[in-house]
Design a protein around this motif. Structure first.
Motif, PDB file in Angstrom:
ATOM      1  N   TYR A 124      43.744  64.430 -51.744  1.00  0.00           N
ATOM      2  CA  TYR A 124      43.385  63.220 -52.481  1.00  0.00           C
ATOM      3  C   TYR A 124      44.554  62.619 -53.255  1.00  0.00           C
ATOM      4  CZ  TYR A 124      38.643  64.531 -51.377  1.00  0.00           C
ATOM      5  OH  TYR A 124      37.497  64.856 -50.702  1.00  0.00           O
TER       6      TYR A 124
ATOM      7  N   ASN B 152      42.491  54.132 -61.549  1.00  0.00           N
ATOM      8  CA  ASN B 152      42.099  53.270 -60.434  1.00  0.00           C
ATOM      9  C   ASN B 152      40.851  53.758 -59.709  1.00  0.00           C
ATOM     10  OD1 ASN B 152      44.266  51.497 -60.806  1.00  0.00           O
ATOM     11  ND2 ASN B 152      45.611  52.780 -59.599  1.00  0.00           N
ATOM     12  N   THR B 153      40.696  55.071 -59.609  1.00  0.00           N
ATOM     13  CA  THR B 153      39.569  55.675 -58.904  1.00  0.00           C
ATOM     14  C   THR B 153      39.080  56.861 -59.727  1.00  0.00           C
ATOM     15  OG1 THR B 153      40.725  55.104 -56.857  1.00  0.00           O
ATOM     16  CG2 THR B 153      38.803  56.531 -56.654  1.00  0.00           C
TER      17      THR B 153
ATOM     18  N   SER C  23      46.046  57.299 -60.748  1.00  0.00           N
ATOM     19  CA  SER C  23      44.992  57.497 -59.744  1.00  0.00           C
ATOM     20  C   SER C  23      43.623  57.579 -60.414  1.00  0.00           C
ATOM     21  CB  SER C  23      45.245  58.778 -58.946  1.00  0.00           C
ATOM     22  OG  SER C  23      46.417  58.666 -58.190  1.00  0.00           O
TER      23      SER C  23
END
Length: 152
Positions: A41, A63-64, A60
């Motif tokens: 990931y 954003n997610t 990261s």
């Protein structure tokens, strides 16, 4: 050790040094050496410095946010990235932050996860890992985790 093993080891070392490999943890001896992430990931080049690695992971998460589930023993900075998303969802009433709080609560099941907000571990443990109680705690003190990192 055969010549083939020596060449293979040399190529592996060169690949790591050039950043062709990816890493799934901070280097041994680092302050957060127990922090691990699923390399499937996160594409973190092996030639990055620990500060750059942490910054990339935090980006990261911002954003997610559900990607936080693939980190074991997240650093306080990573937790603050998730807390920022939770705070935004609570403030704007856009999306349910309960699933994100559950990710945070799950991270605190490990005694190696360092506390990002003073008192958070106590609330999580005394509530029996109840996401509702933790969400109430976070909602009662929104400024507590609205921390700007000095190092960006």
């Amino acid at each position: 050790m055969s010549l083939l093993d020596t060449i293979s080891d040399g190529l592996s070392w060169l690949s790591r040094k050039c950043g062709f490999d990816t890493v799934d943890s901070f280097p041994p001896g680092h302050q957060y050496a127990r922090t691990r992430w699923n390399g499937a990931y996160f594409d973190i080049a092996s030639d990055l410095k620990p500060e750059q690695i942490e910054r990339s992971l935090c980006e990261s998460i911002a954003n997610t946010p559900l990607i936080f589930a693939h980190i074991v023993n997240p650093t306080p900075r990573m937790q603050r990235a998730l807390l920022s998303v939770i705070e935004t969802r609570m403030r704007r009433s856009c999306g349910n932050p309960v699933e994100l709080v559950a990710l945070l609560v799950n991270a605190y099941r490990s005694r190696h996860t360092q506390e990002a907000v003073p008192g958070l571990r106590g609330v999580i443990e005394t509530s029996g890992y109840d996401t509702g109680a933790v969400l109430g705690y976070l909602g009662a003190m929104p400024a507590a985790y609205d921390i700007i990192d000095a190092v960006s």
